[in-house]
Structures are given as C-alpha cells and as structure tokens.
Design an enzyme around this catalytic site. Structure first.
Site, PDB file in Angstrom:
ATOM      1  N   ASN A   1     -21.011  24.418 -58.371  1.00 64.20           N
ATOM      2  CA  ASN A   1     -21.040  25.218 -57.147  1.00 64.20           C
ATOM      3  C   ASN A   1     -22.107  26.283 -57.372  1.00 64.20           C
ATOM      4  O   ASN A   1     -21.864  27.296 -58.027  1.00 64.20           O
ATOM      5  CB  ASN A   1     -19.677  25.862 -56.865  1.00 64.20           C
ATOM      6  CG  ASN A   1     -19.678  26.582 -55.525  1.00 64.20           C
ATOM      7  OD1 ASN A   1     -20.725  26.811 -54.918  1.00 64.20           O
ATOM      8  ND2 ASN A   1     -18.498  26.949 -55.053  1.00 64.20           N
TER       9      ASN A   1
ATOM     10  N   ARG B   1     -13.294  38.352 -53.242  1.00 62.32           N
ATOM     11  CA  ARG B   1     -14.379  38.277 -52.262  1.00 62.32           C
ATOM     12  C   ARG B   1     -13.946  37.503 -51.009  1.00 62.32           C
ATOM     13  O   ARG B   1     -13.386  36.417 -51.145  1.00 62.32           O
ATOM     14  CB  ARG B   1     -15.518  37.539 -52.966  1.00 62.32           C
ATOM     15  CG  ARG B   1     -16.590  36.996 -52.104  1.00 62.32           C
ATOM     16  CD  ARG B   1     -17.408  35.940 -52.847  1.00 62.32           C
ATOM     17  NE  ARG B   1     -18.591  35.626 -52.082  1.00 62.32           N
ATOM     18  CZ  ARG B   1     -19.305  34.532 -52.210  1.00 62.32           C
ATOM     19  NH1 ARG B   1     -18.970  33.622 -53.125  1.00 62.32           N
ATOM     20  NH2 ARG B   1     -20.364  34.325 -51.480  1.00 62.32           N
TER      21      ARG B   1
ATOM     22  N   GLU C   1     -22.190  18.290 -56.414  1.00 62.28           N
ATOM     23  CA  GLU C   1     -22.297  19.597 -55.744  1.00 62.28           C
ATOM     24  C   GLU C   1     -20.976  19.887 -55.042  1.00 62.28           C
ATOM     25  O   GLU C   1     -20.458  19.032 -54.331  1.00 62.28           O
ATOM     26  CB  GLU C   1     -23.441  19.540 -54.721  1.00 62.28           C
ATOM     27  CG  GLU C   1     -23.564  20.802 -53.887  1.00 62.28           C
ATOM     28  CD  GLU C   1     -24.672  20.705 -52.828  1.00 62.28           C
ATOM     29  OE1 GLU C   1     -25.719  20.071 -53.086  1.00 62.28           O
ATOM     30  OE2 GLU C   1     -24.471  21.253 -51.739  1.00 62.28           O
TER      31      GLU C   1
ATOM     32  N   HIS D   1     -18.559  22.856 -52.743  1.00 61.14           N
ATOM     33  CA  HIS D   1     -18.402  24.126 -52.029  1.00 61.14           C
ATOM     34  C   HIS D   1     -16.941  24.282 -51.648  1.00 61.14           C
ATOM     35  O   HIS D   1     -16.299  23.317 -51.218  1.00 61.14           O
ATOM     36  CB  HIS D   1     -19.273  24.167 -50.768  1.00 61.14           C
ATOM     37  CG  HIS D   1     -20.713  24.003 -51.100  1.00 61.14           C
ATOM     38  ND1 HIS D   1     -21.447  25.001 -51.675  1.00 61.14           N
ATOM     39  CD2 HIS D   1     -21.528  22.927 -51.007  1.00 61.14           C
ATOM     40  CE1 HIS D   1     -22.672  24.551 -51.901  1.00 61.14           C
ATOM     41  NE2 HIS D   1     -22.746  23.296 -51.519  1.00 61.14           N
TER      42      HIS D   1
ATOM     43  N   ALA E   1     -25.067  30.527 -53.217  1.00 65.33           N
ATOM     44  CA  ALA E   1     -26.209  30.627 -52.298  1.00 65.33           C
ATOM     45  C   ALA E   1     -27.475  29.971 -52.855  1.00 65.33           C
ATOM     46  O   ALA E   1     -28.372  29.610 -52.080  1.00 65.33           O
ATOM     47  CB  ALA E   1     -26.467  32.082 -51.954  1.00 65.33           C
TER      48      ALA E   1
ATOM     49  N   ARG F   1     -20.385  26.825 -40.905  1.00 61.34           N
ATOM     50  CA  ARG F   1     -20.790  28.222 -41.069  1.00 61.34           C
ATOM     51  C   ARG F   1     -22.240  28.422 -40.594  1.00 61.34           C
ATOM     52  O   ARG F   1     -22.759  27.615 -39.830  1.00 61.34           O
ATOM     53  CB  ARG F   1     -20.569  28.632 -42.534  1.00 61.34           C
ATOM     54  CG  ARG F   1     -19.106  28.492 -42.957  1.00 61.34           C
ATOM     55  CD  ARG F   1     -18.890  28.914 -44.391  1.00 61.34           C
ATOM     56  NE  ARG F   1     -19.175  30.329 -44.582  1.00 61.34           N
ATOM     57  CZ  ARG F   1     -19.327  30.895 -45.780  1.00 61.34           C
ATOM     58  NH1 ARG F   1     -19.206  30.168 -46.883  1.00 61.34           N
ATOM     59  NH2 ARG F   1     -19.588  32.181 -45.877  1.00 61.34           N
TER      60      ARG F   1
ATOM     61  N   TYR G   1     -12.692  32.233 -48.973  1.00 64.81           N
ATOM     62  CA  TYR G   1     -12.638  31.650 -50.318  1.00 64.81           C
ATOM     63  C   TYR G   1     -11.252  31.683 -50.970  1.00 64.81           C
ATOM     64  O   TYR G   1     -11.093  31.179 -52.078  1.00 64.81           O
ATOM     65  CB  TYR G   1     -13.662  32.363 -51.217  1.00 64.81           C
ATOM     66  CG  TYR G   1     -15.079  32.210 -50.722  1.00 64.81           C
ATOM     67  CD1 TYR G   1     -15.695  30.962 -50.690  1.00 64.81           C
ATOM     68  CD2 TYR G   1     -15.811  33.310 -50.254  1.00 64.81           C
ATOM     69  CE1 TYR G   1     -16.992  30.802 -50.216  1.00 64.81           C
ATOM     70  CE2 TYR G   1     -17.119  33.163 -49.780  1.00 64.81           C
ATOM     71  CZ  TYR G   1     -17.691  31.912 -49.767  1.00 64.81           C
ATOM     72  OH  TYR G   1     -18.979  31.746 -49.300  1.00 64.81           O
TER      73      TYR G   1
ATOM     74  N   PRO H   1     -23.757  32.369 -58.274  1.00 60.95           N
ATOM     75  CA  PRO H   1     -23.652  33.784 -57.926  1.00 60.95           C
ATOM     76  C   PRO H   1     -22.467  34.109 -57.016  1.00 60.95           C
ATOM     77  O   PRO H   1     -22.153  33.366 -56.096  1.00 60.95           O
ATOM     78  CB  PRO H   1     -24.972  34.082 -57.212  1.00 60.95           C
ATOM     79  CG  PRO H   1     -25.543  32.767 -56.846  1.00 60.95           C
ATOM     80  CD  PRO H   1     -25.044  31.790 -57.873  1.00 60.95           C
ATOM     81  N   ASN H   2     -21.836  35.221 -57.351  1.00 58.87           N
ATOM     82  CA  ASN H   2     -20.727  35.824 -56.599  1.00 58.87           C
ATOM     83  C   ASN H   2     -19.408  35.079 -56.746  1.00 58.87           C
ATOM     84  O   ASN H   2     -18.372  35.553 -56.266  1.00 58.87           O
ATOM     85  CB  ASN H   2     -21.096  35.976 -55.104  1.00 58.87           C
ATOM     86  CG  ASN H   2     -22.332  36.832 -54.927  1.00 58.87           C
ATOM     87  OD1 ASN H   2     -22.382  37.954 -55.420  1.00 58.87           O
ATOM     88  ND2 ASN H   2     -23.355  36.301 -54.278  1.00 58.87           N
TER      89      ASN H   2
HETATM   90  C1  DQA Z   1     -20.246  28.412 -51.340  1.00 54.17           C
HETATM   91  C2  DQA Z   1     -20.985  28.354 -50.006  1.00 54.17           C
HETATM   92  C3  DQA Z   1     -22.329  29.065 -50.112  1.00 54.17           C
HETATM   93  O1  DQA Z   1     -23.009  29.013 -48.872  1.00 54.17           O
HETATM   94  C4  DQA Z   1     -22.120  30.514 -50.484  1.00 54.17           C
HETATM   95  O2  DQA Z   1     -23.346  31.176 -50.644  1.00 54.17           O
HETATM   96  C5  DQA Z   1     -21.255  30.691 -51.681  1.00 54.17           C
HETATM   97  C6  DQA Z   1     -20.093  29.832 -51.838  1.00 54.17           C
HETATM   98  C7  DQA Z   1     -18.841  27.781 -51.242  1.00 54.17           C
HETATM   99  O3  DQA Z   1     -18.271  27.505 -52.288  1.00 54.17           O
HETATM  100  O4  DQA Z   1     -18.310  27.607 -50.143  1.00 54.17           O
HETATM  101  O5  DQA Z   1     -21.453  31.591 -52.484  1.00 54.17           O
HETATM  102  O6  DQA Z   1     -20.986  27.652 -52.291  1.00 54.17           O
END
Ligand code: DQA
Length: 140
Positions: free
Chosen positions: A71, A17, A95, A97, A74, A104, A22, A9-10
């Site tokens: 990735n 964003r 995994e 990020h 959240a 954070r 990011y 998501p996102n």
């Molecule tokens: C993320 C870190 C997560 O906490 C966050 O919700 C994201 C992006 C990252 O790539 O740093 O959407 O996965």
C-alpha cells in the site's frame, strides 16, 4: 513462504487518521490478526513515509521473498520510481488500498504502480491486506 507487507506515507497513522475512511484499527493490531490467521506464513511488516526507503525495501526483499503486499499510499498516484522498482525485482507485488480509491477524488483513480503489479485490491478496509495475501497464495 515469506510475505512482506509495505505501507507507505501516512499509514503509520492508521486508527488515528481519517477514521471514517480508514477505520479505527492501528496496523500493528491488524498484523497480529494476520499472524494468527496464517501461522505457516512468515509475514513481515515495514512502513515508511519516505519514497526512497520504500524502494530500498523492495530491492532488499525482492529477490528472496515470495510476495509483497504494497500500500504505497499517495505515492501510488505519483511514483514512477516505485513502479520501476516493482519491475526491477523478481517477487510479485500486489497493490492494495484500504479505501475504494475509485469512489474518491479523481487524482486517486490513477495508479502509476498497477500495471507493474500482479493485481490490485481496493476498497475492503483492512481486509484488503488479507485478500492480497490470499491472491499471493494462488499458484498461477
Ligand atoms: C490509500 C489511498 C490513497 O489514495 C491515499 O493517499 C492513502 C491510502 C488507501 O489505502 O486507501 O494514503 O492507499
């Protein structure tokens, strides 16, 4: 060798964003760089904002691909269902990020997925995805 990248998501809004966290690059642009860095690999990309669709994608590719770079955004911090899907498939999952989640908010310090993954890479910007691919190329 077939690698599936899955963004949750996102992450469709990368480059738009929260650029200070990011970065400025959209994922499609970065993906072109990955394709030219690894011409011998088949690198497929999927993004969804929907938990069940991420699970469906893991089921779909998780018995034929050689690696998954995930990735989960959240959902990393909440989704037992995605963790179960990672355990259910044969393909190893890394995994990733973009941000260093440990620098954070505290709720980002917990991963529901990490224990079910081959490993975790966090905090190297978009390069986290390349490092994850490198880790999948290591035979062990
Ligand atoms: C993320 C870190 C997560 O906490 C966050 O919700 C994201 C992006 C990252 O790539 O740093 O959407 O996965």
């Amino acid at each position: 060798m077939k690698i599936q990248i899955i963004n949750g998501p996102n992450l469709n809004l990368l480059g738009v964003r929260e650029k200070s966290i990011y970065g400025n690059t959209g994922f499609e642009t970065y993906l072109e760089q990955l394709h030219s860095l690894y011409p011998a690999l088949e690198i497929d990309y999927y993004q969804s904002n929907i938990e069940g669709e991420i699970i469906n994608k893991l089921h779909q590719i998780g018995f034929s691909y050689d690696g998954v770079v995930l990735n989960a955004g959240a959902y990393t911090h909440t989704s037992i269902a995605i963790a179960d899907a990672i355990v259910a498939i044969n393909t190893p999952v890394v995994e990733v990020h973009i941000s260093n989640v440990y620098k954070r908010e505290e709720f980002r310090h917990t991963s529901m997925l990490a224990a079910s993954c081959k490993g975790v890479i966090a905090g190297f910007g978009m390069d986290s995805y390349r490092l994850a691919i490198e880790s999948l190329l290591i035979v062990n």
